[in-house]
Design an enzyme around this catalytic site. Structure first.
Site, short mmCIF file in Angstrom:
data_model
loop_
_atom_site.label_atom_id
_atom_site.label_comp_id
_atom_site.label_asym_id
_atom_site.label_seq_id
_atom_site.Cartn_x
_atom_site.Cartn_y
_atom_site.Cartn_z
N LEU A 186 -34.01 7.90 2.35
CA LEU A 186 -35.32 7.24 2.34
C LEU A 186 -35.51 6.50 1.02
CD1 LEU A 186 -38.10 9.51 3.92
CD2 LEU A 186 -37.06 7.45 4.86
N ARG A 198 -17.51 -4.85 0.19
CA ARG A 198 -17.68 -5.41 1.53
C ARG A 198 -19.18 -5.44 1.86
NH1 ARG A 198 -14.01 -1.71 5.12
NH2 ARG A 198 -14.59 -0.25 3.48
N ASN A 205 -24.38 6.53 12.49
CA ASN A 205 -24.55 5.40 11.57
C ASN A 205 -25.79 4.57 11.92
OD1 ASN A 205 -22.48 6.16 9.97
ND2 ASN A 205 -21.12 4.44 10.45
N GLU A 243 -14.79 10.32 12.18
CA GLU A 243 -14.83 10.67 10.76
C GLU A 243 -16.21 10.32 10.21
OE1 GLU A 243 -12.36 12.01 8.61
OE2 GLU A 243 -14.29 12.12 7.60
N CYS A 261 -19.21 -0.22 6.80
CA CYS A 261 -19.49 0.58 7.99
C CYS A 261 -20.84 0.28 8.63
CB CYS A 261 -19.39 2.05 7.65
SG CYS A 261 -17.77 2.48 7.02
N LYS A 318 -22.49 0.49 -3.24
CA LYS A 318 -23.20 1.70 -3.66
C LYS A 318 -22.45 2.28 -4.84
CE LYS A 318 -21.08 5.30 -0.88
NZ LYS A 318 -21.35 6.35 0.06
N LYS A 348 0.84 -1.21 0.00
CA LYS A 348 0.00 0.00 0.00
C LYS A 348 0.87 1.24 0.00
CE LYS A 348 -4.14 -1.41 2.47
NZ LYS A 348 -4.74 -1.45 3.79
C1 UGA Z 1 -21.56 5.63 5.93
C2 UGA Z 1 -22.06 6.98 6.50
O1 UGA Z 1 -23.01 7.55 5.61
C3 UGA Z 1 -20.88 7.94 6.70
O2 UGA Z 1 -21.33 9.14 7.28
C4 UGA Z 1 -19.84 7.27 7.61
O3 UGA Z 1 -18.71 8.09 7.78
C5 UGA Z 1 -19.41 5.96 6.98
O4 UGA Z 1 -20.55 5.10 6.80
C6 UGA Z 1 -18.42 5.31 7.91
O5 UGA Z 1 -18.80 4.93 9.02
O6 UGA Z 1 -17.23 5.25 7.58
P1 UGA Z 1 -20.86 4.81 3.49
O7 UGA Z 1 -20.72 3.45 4.09
O8 UGA Z 1 -19.81 5.35 2.58
O9 UGA Z 1 -21.03 5.90 4.66
O10 UGA Z 1 -22.20 4.77 2.64
P2 UGA Z 1 -23.64 5.42 2.70
O11 UGA Z 1 -23.76 6.47 1.68
O12 UGA Z 1 -24.04 5.74 4.09
O13 UGA Z 1 -24.52 4.16 2.20
C7 UGA Z 1 -24.57 2.98 2.97
C8 UGA Z 1 -25.49 1.97 2.34
O14 UGA Z 1 -26.85 2.39 2.47
C9 UGA Z 1 -25.27 1.71 0.85
O15 UGA Z 1 -25.32 0.32 0.63
C10 UGA Z 1 -26.44 2.41 0.20
O16 UGA Z 1 -26.81 1.82 -1.01
C11 UGA Z 1 -27.52 2.23 1.24
N1 UGA Z 1 -28.60 3.25 1.17
C12 UGA Z 1 -28.31 4.57 1.35
C13 UGA Z 1 -29.91 2.85 0.93
O17 UGA Z 1 -30.19 1.64 0.76
N2 UGA Z 1 -30.90 3.79 0.88
C14 UGA Z 1 -30.64 5.11 1.06
O18 UGA Z 1 -31.58 5.92 0.99
C15 UGA Z 1 -29.32 5.50 1.29
#
Ligand code: UGA
Length: 443
Positions: free
Chosen positions: A256, A336, A214, A152, A266, A329, A35
């Site tokens: 939503l 993961r 979260n 973070e 996460c 996403k 890395k």
């Molecule tokens: C999430 C949090 O949003 C961040 O604020 C946090 O810092 C991060 O975890 C972490 O703990 O490191 P992330 O895992 O990058 O961020 O992704 P998100 O955008 O939160 O999406 C998480 C999951 O929820 C994805 O699988 C997404 O598809 C799903 N999702 C999101 C839905 O099914 N519906 C929604 O309306 C939004």
């Protein structure tokens, strides 16, 4: 100023690059020479829009270096960020803190000046105070080592924007802290000047802010997905319902989106570690609802397999299925706990031939599910498909031309796992559209 960042995974690498972008001199430290070599060459080991350019700019400006050398890092700065992973323990809900402990154990004895270790990893409440005691026991005589916690909140896919323009900065400090607040205010000065709110707390509140955030997001997603189940039973439309709810500013439309649910490195592991920690603290009843949040979420995946079975005429045996999307996403190559990739695997287990396409996550997917067939384009994946499943809402899929795709597939059947397609447009092109939480209208 100078600082180091321990751990150059998703969180650590982004933070190191972000700190350099703010004008600081930064060393990123990792035990993995691979890395370190990649990052030193200007190569980001994962996909994150905009990060590569910012890495290269800061390497070229001489503000950023990467190393495996703990002694050099200990000597370099008085502020050391900790951004290593805290995965779920194997076979348990709790978080595995071995990487966090390893950094403290390796770094602290090498410190020769008063220093602050600023944790950014997501950890169970109480960890930072424990690390403070651990550091005090390991520090050289006369060398004062403080531990602070600065969670973070960055999202994958928006990491650059979130790092440079966070919603808020939360800093938890020890009761007798002398240096942490001043050091962090100086490091984050450009953001504070922009008006980013700064909240000073104790260590445990800072740790809890992160997991609570979260847990709230996971709950919001599972809430709409639970309502989506009722919508299916009542023949209602969850997308219109979410739009209508979202106009209430107390609720808001974001997070939503009903569909296949949450995954990634996460949300799933954080809600489980939160439940485990609450249990250890004797507050287990408080978070039992998160178990329901988790199971609503996992049910989405089996429901999607049922829907795909229906879409294929009642059996998956011998069906040729195109799966569009494998990342957890869009704008990420992270697989993961990816709902999309899990569904692809389940479909194959049920006898379907599955062709997966994802714009960025193919390489990572192959490592997790080597037995699936991977295609290098939408057209290749959809070739003679009996059903097309859209499981990650990449813009490329949202923008697909259903009329064009119609000539490639065997049956014009699409399953919208993320409620991201314009259904009328697909129906107009002769497709039968299935989705979670919305009725299937026959053409
Ligand atoms: C999430 C949090 O949003 C961040 O604020 C946090 O810092 C991060 O975890 C972490 O703990 O490191 P992330 O895992 O990058 O961020 O992704 P998100 O955008 O939160 O999406 C998480 C999951 O929820 C994805 O699988 C997404 O598809 C799903 N999702 C999101 C839905 O099914 N519906 C929604 O309306 C939004």
């Amino acid at each position: 100023m100078r600082c180091t960042v321990f751990g150059t995974g998703y969180l650590g690498a982004t933070h190191a690059v972000g700190m350099a972008e703010l004008g600081h001199e930064v060393i990123g430290v990792d035990v993995d020479p691979g890395k370190v070599a990649k990052l030193s060459d200007g190569d980001v080991p994962f996909y994150e829009p905009g990060l590569r350019k910012m890495l290269c700019d800061n390497l070229a400006a001489g503000r950023l270096q990467f190393t495996t050398d703990y002694a050099a890092a200990a000597d370099f700065a008085e502020v050391h960020f900790l951004g290593v992973g805290t995965p779920q323990k194997k076979g348990e809900y709790g978080a595995d803190l071995r990487h966090v402990h390893a950094v403290i154990d390796e770094l602290v004895p090498r410190l020769t000046r008063p220093s602050v270790i600023v944790g950014k990893s997501t950890v169970p409440v109480g960890t930072a105070a424990d690390l403070g005691r651990r550091a005090a026991a390991l520090a050289q005589p006369g060398v004062d080592v403080e531990v602070a916690w600065n969670p973070e909140f960055l999202r994958e896919g928006f990491a650059v924007q979130d790092t440079l323009h966070p919603d808020r900065i939360v800093l938890g400090v020890q009761p007798d802290s002398r240096r942490a607040e001043a050091a962090l205010r100086q490091l984050y000065a450009p953001m504070l000047d922009d008006g980013v709110p700064f909240l000073l707390t104790d260590l445990q509140t800072a740790e809890l802010v992160k997991v609570s955030a979260n847990a709230f997001l996971a709950t919001k997603i599972s809430f709409i997905n639970a309502i989506s189940e009722v919508c299916e039973a009542a023949d209602a439309d969850v997308t219109l319902l979410a739009d209508a709810l979202g106009y209430d500013p107390r609720i808001g439309r974001r997070f939503l989106n009903a569909g296949l649910g949450f995954g990634g490195g996460c949300l799933p592991k954080d809600i489980r570690a939160f439940m485990a920690r609450a249990g250890e603290l004797g507050a287990n009843q408080a978070l039992t609802f998160l178990r329901e949040v988790d199971s609503i979420n996992m049910r989405r995946r089996t429901r999607m397999v049922e829907l795909a079975t229906t879409a294929c005429g009642g059996s998956l045996l011998g069906a040729n299925i195109a799966v569009l999307g494998a990342a957890f996403k869009p704008e990420s190559d992270d697989v993961r706990d990816s709902p999309a990739l899990n569904v692809a695997g389940l479909l194959q287990l049920n006898g379907a031939t599955v062709n997966v396409y994802d714009p960025k996550a193919l390489e990572n997917s192959r490592k997790v599910f080597p037995t699936l067939t991977y295609s290098t384009s939408v057209a290749e994946a959809c070739d003679r498909a009996d059903a097309v499943l859209v499981l990650t809402e990449w813009q490329e899929f949202v923008d697909l031309d259903p009329a064009e795709l119609a000539g490639i597939v065997r049956a014009r059947v699409v399953v919208d796992g993320r409620n991201c397609l314009r259904h009328q447009r697909w129906r107009d092109a002769g497709w039968l559209v299935y989705s979670l939480g919305r009725r299937t209208e026959r053409v």
